[in-house]
Design a protein around this motif. Structure first.
Motif: not given
Length: 591
Positions: A495-506
């Motif tokens: 599970v990822w938080i929104g800011t991290d999801a942007v960083k990893i390309g999700l």
């Protein structure tokens, strides 16, 4: 003879009770019809009005038009609710409405996720650019309530009230011990190191990997929480962290001391201040309009827009399942039909898929995904994620042209699992029930729940889960234009938080629901358009009648279990799920 009369009496009582229930439902329907007459009438907003923003009601994805909400009907929640999008539309309208002089924000314990609360906060911040004031007052502020109230120009607390500010926590209930006592074995097939949806049924505590991901996203939520409050209250994040960590807010005077509130006042003092802000004389009654009524005015006003060029907003809210679903469930038939309708309508130039879902059936998710892929070929498709868009919720949107998240959106959880319960010990040992029979082949009774799985059966199911997982990461890799190996590396159910999801390309960027709509318009190269919403809302009276038995059961279960209803619901959900699931690790509750 006694037995005969006993059964006759029981039958008569049953008939009388049934007639009583149907009579109550009939009366409720009549009252509902009567109360809905004039539902489309607008409310007059007088000059010098105060917009009463009550955010303790349920803040849903869409506003449910429910004429039964105020009636004491078993199976009907009997509570007001409003869609967060309608709150935002109303605030935008109030910003330019000369009759609205200020906002009275009343919130103690909001019934909403942090991502939706953040969107409302941003709309309130935008309202303040009009130079109109926002006054927040409550006798008690929970952390969520304070998060919303922190945008106000003035925050007041009752002198004998309370402000909760202690940091966030997430707790998971583990059921293995209870299942062992009952003689139930949860047979697990899964893919993904982090796919911890099954952990509560096979362990008594968090695995290291699960603890790692929960720590990451709770800290991510907290960072956004503190950062937003810091900007609004002009208190450093470090100071806020220390206030919470040391539990410094124990009495109302502490909240004032650490500048968390602007004063300790009683309701009459708040009313006097609102009168002053709205230009109302002290001896006159304050003129107010509720956010629900004001939003209704805004919605009715928008119906005059007959622009032929449209953007379709499709709401995918709740667990994902096959069939029609409901207003709070994503039925693959109902949602895919809505997407197909938007795709084939030439007047609709773009689609915004609004997702708020922890996932569910992998098959149903794939059915919806297919419609998104087909739509993307003929018009722009933009995804907007709400509080949570994970597992199957991510699956259905991964093919979109662009994905918008809030910083505190919970997403990812790209993994697959299956649970096959084995009730043999419960039935054999505890109840004395045994089974015997014949079959035409060794796998004729595969998925039996009255015996353990064989090694061959487990291999078959594992191969099925592996196939679904491979399809899942392939869909994501194609949609996100990444390699399968890369997606597999960030998937595994994590599970990822929104800011991290942007960083990893999700996801592509952080942004609001409105930002997603603007992006859709830009990609479709249109500037003048109107919004149409799909799928159509299910009539509340029809829903009550069709699902009255389930609603009544749920009502009494909530009454019986109280705060423990969530645990009961988790056990029931896990045991009842059939097929391969693409679902969130567990029911996330952040306090």
């Amino acid at each position: 003879m006694k037995e005969f009369f006993k059964y006759v009496f029981a039958t008569v009582v049953g008939v009388i009770l049934s007639i009583g229930v149907f009579f109550i439902l009939f009366i409720a329907i009549i009252i509902g019809i009567i109360s809905s007459i004039g539902e489309d009438k607008s409310v007059i907003v007088d000059n010098n009005s105060v917009l009463y923003l009550n955010l303790d009601q349920a803040i849903t994805e869409r506003t449910y038009s429910d004429p039964l909400s105020d009636l004491p009907i078993v199976g009907s929640e009997g509570k007001k609710s409003i869609g967060f999008t309608d709150v935002i539309k109303a605030l935008k309208s109030a910003k330019y409405d000369d009759n609205i002089k200020c906002i009275y924000l009343n919130v103690s314990s909001p019934n909403a996720g942090y991502a939706n609360m953040r969107e409302i906060r941003e709309a309130l911040i935008d309202f303040k650019t009009s130079k109109k004031k926002i006054i927040a007052y409550s006798e008690v502020y929970t952390q969520g309530a304070y998060y919303l109230a922190s945008v106000a120009d003035k925050i007041y607390l009752n002198p004998q009230g309370a402000l909760e500010f202690k940091g966030l926590s997430s707790q998971t209930a583990f059921f293995k011990g209870a299942l062992d006592k009952l003689g139930i074995e949860a047979q697990i097939i899964r893919v993904g190191t982090y796919k911890s949806a099954v952990e509560p049924f096979i362990d008594t505590k968090m695995s290291d990997k699960n603890r790692e991901q929960v720590t990451a996203y709770v800290n991510g939520l907290y960072d956004t929480f503190l950062g937003d409050i810091s900007k609004s209250r002009n208190i450093s994040k470090d100071s806020l962290f220390q206030i919470a960590n040391d539990y410094k807010i124990q009495e109302p005077k502490d909240a004032e001391k650490y500048k968390m509130v602007d004063g300790l006042k009683y309701k009459d003092e708040i009313l006097d201040e609102l009168k002053s802000l709205s230009g109302t004389s002290k001896n006159s009654n304050l003129t107010t309009v509720t956010i629900n009524d004001y939003a209704k005015n805004v919605i009715l006003g928008s119906k005059g827009n007959t622009n032929r060029t449209k953007i379709a907003v499709i709401y995918a809210n709740g667990d994902i399942m096959g069939g029609e679903g409901s207003n709070d469930q994503i039925g693959s038939e109902r949602i895919s039909r809505a997407i197909r309708k938007a795709r084939t309508d030439t007047s609709i130039k773009a689609i915004v898929l609004r997702v708020n879902s922890p996932g569910g059936s992998a098959l149903a998710s794939d059915v919806i995904w297919r419609e998104v892929v087909l739509s993307k070929k003929v018009k722009p498709v933009i995804a907007s994620f709400g509080n949570v868009a994970a597992s199957g919720g991510y699956y259905i949107a991964c093919a979109a042209d662009s994905i918008f998240v809030q910083p505190n959106t919970i997403t990812g959880s790209i993994g697959v699992f299956g649970i096959i319960p084995n009730f043999q010990k419960l039935l054999n040992t505890e109840l004395g029930i045994t089974f015997d029979g014949v079959k035409t082949g060794q796998y004729a009774d595969i998925m039996s729940t009255v015996r353990p799985m064989t090694a061959g059966e487990r291999l078959i199911v594992q191969n099925g889960v592996n196939h679904v997982y491979d399809s899942f990461i392939t869909r994501v890799a194609d949609g996100r234009k990444k390699s399968k190996a890369y997606i597999d590396g960030i998937a595994g159910g994590r599970v990822w938080i929104g800011t991290d999801a942007v960083k990893i390309g999700l996801a592509d960027r952080t942004g609001s629901f409105e930002d997603a709509i603007k992006a859709a318009a830009k990609k479709a190269k249109i500037t003048d358009y109107r919004i149409v919403e799909y799928p159509e809302m299910i009539d509340p009276i029809k829903a009550l009648l069709e699902n009255s038995t389930d609603k009544i059961k749920t009502y009494y279960a909530k009454q019986e279990f109280g705060a423990n209803y969530l645990i009961y619901q988790q056990i029931k959900t896990a045991i009842s799920k059939s097929g391969i699931q693409a679902r969130m690790p567990f029911e996330i509750t952040v306090n």
